[in-house]
Design an enzyme around this catalytic site. Structure first.
Site, PDB file in Angstrom:
ATOM      1  CE1 TYR A 122       0.927  -0.071   4.135  1.00  0.00           C
ATOM      2  CE2 TYR A 122      -1.814  -0.347   4.843  1.00  0.00           C
ATOM      3  CZ  TYR A 122      -0.325   0.455   5.332  1.00  0.00           C
ATOM      4  OH  TYR A 122      -0.238  -0.023   6.459  1.00  0.00           O
ATOM      5  CD  GLU A 123      -0.148   5.485   2.114  1.00  0.00           C
ATOM      6  OE1 GLU A 123       0.105   6.426   1.349  1.00  0.00           O
ATOM      7  OE2 GLU A 123      -1.297   5.269   2.698  1.00  0.00           O
TER       8      GLU A 123
END
Ligand SMILES: Cc1cc2nc3c(=O)[nH]c(=O)nc-3n(C[C@H](O)[C@H](O)[C@H](O)COP(=O)(O)OP(=O)(O)OC[C@H]3O[C@@H](n4cnc5c(N)ncnc54)[C@H](O)[C@@H]3O)c2cc1C
Length: 289
Positions: free
Chosen positions: A137-138
């Site tokens: 994620y990110e």
């Protein structure tokens, strides 16, 4: 998150290794009772790997935080711009390297625990599961590498990256000049890694405009090469600054371990960047089958 999980995994593995008894120390007399596993060279190597990688990732994260501060607070506009460019370059490297390290260090932590690491009681396996999402994620780490190569490397026509490489060279020279036996082979390993990064950077800058597929095939190894050179020189800089202090000897041993056990991977990563695109291209034959 990567640094925090890695640090937690390291502390837990260290405590376990000091307590768990198995085998005897190499220099123990015959019939001696079992020793805590921390006396065994392979366990010490794993703990040093965990510590060194965590600290290298932390130097990258702190470098990024300082650059972001300076990009806002430097009184001079040119210096603000230079700090902002550097922060832009270090952002994908710090994100991807620190989260990859979170997974690697947590995995080594499971190994230090042996069978107890695989089952749930110790919590070592939980760190590995928690760390795994941070590479996804990110912005997945693959996308971070693409961002580094396509958007960050060209900043100021490559001069921003070249300035960072110049500073790494300054650290290598300082390590060489310090002539401290505790650095071992650090100067040679770090110097070779910075040379590899410079050649890989030149290859990337020359290739991305004419053959984007080849440049992107090498994006992830390029990011890791950058992280090794930046992290290795960061740890060496810290060790130089801490000479004579309470934790100076530990900082020196950690910087040396990282340089001698991990920074040498830079040579292979350079070749994966500059000579590895053909093998990715040839994978068409594999996936078409
Ligand atoms: C527990 C959890 C919490 C989350 N929290 C949030 C949140 O709070 N906010 C939010 O917005 N999102 C959140 N996400 C979503 C997360 O950001 C995405 O999962 C992540 O960005 C990856 O996107 P994707 O899952 O669609 O994978 P995909 O985009 O399908 O990627 C799959 C693979 O393909 C690669 N890939 C994709 N495109 C390319 C390309 N052009 N070139 C090369 N490789 C490529 C990727 O790197 C990856 O390896 C969360 C996800 C999870 C699992």
């Amino acid at each position: 998150q990567g640094v925090a999980i890695a640090e937690r995994a390291y502390q837990q593995a260290l405590a376990f290794a000091q307590e768990r008894k198995q085998g005897t120390a190499l220099d123990a007399p015959k019939g001696a009772p079992m020793s805590p596993i921390i006396v065994h060279p392979d366990i010490r190597r794993m703990l040093m790997e965990m510590r060194a990688k965590t600290q290298a990732a932390r130097t990258l994260s702190l470098l990024l935080a300082a650059l972001l501060d300076r990009s806002h607070r430097e009184p001079d506009e040119a210096r603000r711009k230079a700090a902002a460019e550097r922060a832009a370059i270090i952002t994908p490297i710090a994100k991807a390297y620190a989260t990859d390290i979170g997974v690697e260090v947590a995995s080594t932590g499971v190994q230090v625990h042996g069978g107890m690491g695989y089952v749930e009681e110790t919590g070592a396996a939980q760190h590995l599961r928690d760390a795994r999402i941070a590479t996804i994620y990110e912005g997945t780490n693959g996308i971070q590498a693409i961002d580094l190569v396509l958007r960050k490397l060209p900043l100021s026509n490559g001069d921003a990256v070249k300035a960072l490489i110049g500073e790494m060279r300054g650290v290598v020279a300082a390590v060489r000049e310090a002539n401290t036996p505790g650095f071992g082979h650090s100067a040679a390993r770090l110097g070779a890694a910075v040379d590899s990064l410079e050649r890989a950077t030149e290859w990337m800058l020359a290739t991305m405009g004419i053959d984007q597929a080849s440049a992107l095939a090498g994006a992830t190894p390029y990011l890791k090469l950058f992280a090794l050179a930046q992290g290795g020189t960061g740890l060496a800089k810290k060790a130089l600054a801490m000479q004579g202090e309470d934790q100076g000897a530990a900082a020196l041993a950690t910087a040396r371990f990282y340089a001698e056990h991990h920074v040498g991977e830079a040579t292979a990563l350079e070749l994966a960047v500059t000579e590895g695109a053909g093998a990715v291209e040839d994978s068409t034959a594999v996936f078409a089958a």
